[in-house]
Design an enzyme around this catalytic site. Sequence first.
Site, PDB file in Angstrom:
ATOM      1  N   CYS A 108      12.733 -13.164  29.599  1.00 48.81           N
ATOM      2  CA  CYS A 108      12.427 -13.911  30.987  1.00 48.81           C
ATOM      3  C   CYS A 108      10.857 -13.976  30.893  1.00 48.81           C
ATOM      4  CB  CYS A 108      12.604 -13.220  32.341  1.00 48.81           C
ATOM      5  SG  CYS A 108      14.367 -13.394  32.734  1.00 48.81           S
ATOM      6  N   GLY A 157      11.923 -18.602  29.208  1.00 55.26           N
ATOM      7  CA  GLY A 157      13.083 -18.841  29.732  1.00 55.26           C
ATOM      8  C   GLY A 157      13.300 -20.323  30.230  1.00 55.26           C
ATOM      9  N   ASN A 165      11.602  -8.815  34.162  1.00 57.66           N
ATOM     10  CA  ASN A 165      11.700  -9.237  32.802  1.00 57.66           C
ATOM     11  C   ASN A 165      12.258  -8.020  31.867  1.00 57.66           C
ATOM     12  OD1 ASN A 165       9.814  -9.934  29.890  1.00 57.66           O
ATOM     13  ND2 ASN A 165      11.900 -10.210  30.078  1.00 57.66           N
ATOM     14  N   GLY A 166      13.386  -7.981  31.521  1.00 59.10           N
ATOM     15  CA  GLY A 166      14.040  -6.810  30.737  1.00 59.10           C
ATOM     16  C   GLY A 166      15.387  -6.941  30.892  1.00 59.10           C
ATOM     17  N   TYR A 175       8.891 -13.624  16.941  1.00 55.74           N
ATOM     18  CA  TYR A 175       9.325 -15.058  17.554  1.00 55.74           C
ATOM     19  C   TYR A 175       9.068 -15.098  19.076  1.00 55.74           C
ATOM     20  CZ  TYR A 175      12.824 -18.431  19.119  1.00 55.74           C
ATOM     21  OH  TYR A 175      13.206 -19.368  19.614  1.00 55.74           O
TER      22      TYR A 175
HETATM   23  P1  AMP Z   1      19.852 -18.991  13.380  1.00 52.71           P
HETATM   24  O1  AMP Z   1      19.971 -18.053  12.308  1.00 52.71           O
HETATM   25  O2  AMP Z   1      20.959 -20.156  13.349  1.00 52.71           O
HETATM   26  O3  AMP Z   1      20.757 -17.745  14.561  1.00 52.71           O
HETATM   27  O4  AMP Z   1      18.813 -19.278  14.117  1.00 52.71           O
HETATM   28  C1  AMP Z   1      17.714 -18.428  14.178  1.00 52.71           C
HETATM   29  C2  AMP Z   1      16.489 -19.255  14.607  1.00 52.71           C
HETATM   30  O5  AMP Z   1      16.545 -19.220  15.895  1.00 52.71           O
HETATM   31  C3  AMP Z   1      15.182 -18.360  14.255  1.00 52.71           C
HETATM   32  O6  AMP Z   1      14.563 -18.872  13.127  1.00 52.71           O
HETATM   33  C4  AMP Z   1      14.316 -18.175  15.366  1.00 52.71           C
HETATM   34  O7  AMP Z   1      13.422 -19.195  15.223  1.00 52.71           O
HETATM   35  C5  AMP Z   1      15.313 -18.478  16.468  1.00 52.71           C
HETATM   36  N1  AMP Z   1      15.777 -17.508  17.215  1.00 52.71           N
HETATM   37  C6  AMP Z   1      15.007 -16.678  18.054  1.00 52.71           C
HETATM   38  N2  AMP Z   1      15.622 -15.673  18.564  1.00 52.71           N
HETATM   39  C7  AMP Z   1      16.574 -15.872  18.338  1.00 52.71           C
HETATM   40  C8  AMP Z   1      17.824 -15.318  19.139  1.00 52.71           C
HETATM   41  N3  AMP Z   1      17.827 -14.224  20.108  1.00 52.71           N
HETATM   42  N4  AMP Z   1      19.144 -15.867  18.758  1.00 52.71           N
HETATM   43  C9  AMP Z   1      19.254 -16.750  18.096  1.00 52.71           C
HETATM   44  N5  AMP Z   1      18.294 -17.338  17.359  1.00 52.71           N
HETATM   45  C10 AMP Z   1      17.065 -16.922  17.666  1.00 52.71           C
END
Ligand code: AMP
Length: 470
Positions: free
Chosen positions: A2, A28, A102-103, A244
């Site tokens: 968030c 979010g 947030n958390g 990310y």
């Molecule tokens: P996927 O491997 O298909 O789940 O997609 C991964 C991509 O989604 C990564 O390259 C990230 O850019 C992004 N991503 C980042 N955090 C998450 C998350 N918590 N769940 C799923 N995808 C994420």
Amino acid sequence: MCGIVGIRSTADVSFSLYYALYALQHRGQESAGIATFNGSDLCKHKDYGLVYEVFSEQTLKSLEGNVGVGHVRYPTTGENLPENIQPFLFKFRGHVIAIAHNGNLVNYRELRAQFEDRGQIFWSTSDTEIISKIITESIRKGGSIEDAVKKCMALLKGSYSVVMLFDGDLYAFRDPHGIRPLCFGRTDEGYIVASESVAVDALNGRYERDVNPGEMIHITGDEIRFKQIAVAPQKGHCVFEYIYFARADSYIDGALVYDVRRKIGAKIFEESPVQADAVCTVPDSGTAYAVGFSEISSIPFMECLIKNRYMGRTFIMPTQKKRENAVRIKLNPIPDHIRDKSIVLVDDSIVRGTTSRRIIETVQGAGAREIHMRIGSPIIKAPCYLGVDMPTRAELIGSDKDAEEVRKSINATSLHYVSIESMVNAIGLSEHDLCLGCLTGCYPIEIRDERSDNRCFSMVDRDVQTSLFE
Ligand code: AMP
């Protein structure tokens, strides 16, 4: 995940809160809300949708007052219910209070049961409501807000960065491990506390520093006070913020996220050099890594996938099928940049593997000769219990596979994930001050249901007070 913000100013704050939330939109997209204090009562507006959808000029004008808090929500705990949209507003013994959090609290259920055993009611399924209950319980016993925050830090297990409006005063505090980010800055008219420094930039303010783990900030009319409430022996800053989640133009603990990613990109090349015609990013999250990789390898950076700007993050799609389709709409290849070439394709992380598999298929379809996948995070092995919506082990492609097995599964020519050591090095903090839970299954606090054999949570959490009514 968030995004949160609190602003105190000499002028009305609703538009400033709106701009700040706009800057935090990536944290979010499910809902957004603002609460302000108009001198005697709270004004609020919150709803499902993106920040620009939720607020109109009209609604912002109706949110009067020179102090307020805001929230954008991506749900990790609590269902998708209107009553879970933040900030939470309540009244207690003549006080008006608004909270944004947030958390993720890992002992939420135990604490809620203790309150319910005493006959207290809950109107949401969000863990944030527990924070408000601890605060009112502390006030009921005659305590100050500082006592209430102390109580929160003694009782809560998990991650929490919080902004709170209390009768026109603004408070902010961060869990003793500092798991989720929180920073503060100054503007020409006052102060801002926010999840990321980009929110300070949005107001043309000056980012001062991060709120220290375990610290409370209290902003009154024209004064700002800092108080260290609790200290954990080790911090637990989330590495996924660097990898990310945070915006590349944010500073976390003084480090520019873009530069951390760029350094990681360079480390990836050092760890796993390759000869290729072009370095391509998976936009936008892979870009800073790809720039770092290109700089050090002298392989030209070339865009081969163009992102549709009008799409949200794919992982927000509720089902696997929808996610798969979304990837195709989201990224379009430029065949003229790809055909017959050996491509280094750089992305931030592989979570489920859906994105990588689809992208590789797409780049192959556009005629690439070789696709060398390079990843800015180490292999993701375990779920997150502390605020990132990381899927279960069964859904995580890397949970039971090594890099070679993942490579086969996504069909890349070669695959390399940055090592934990190089990533930590690029972040510039000690490994002991980072939460590496999703990479190692070892968290800075005890996670009851986690199967980890490696219990490496810190002493302070073993000593945590467990009963609310002691
Ligand atoms: P996927 O491997 O298909 O789940 O997609 C991964 C991509 O989604 C990564 O390259 C990230 O850019 C992004 N991503 C980042 N955090 C998450 C998350 N918590 N769940 C799923 N995808 C994420």
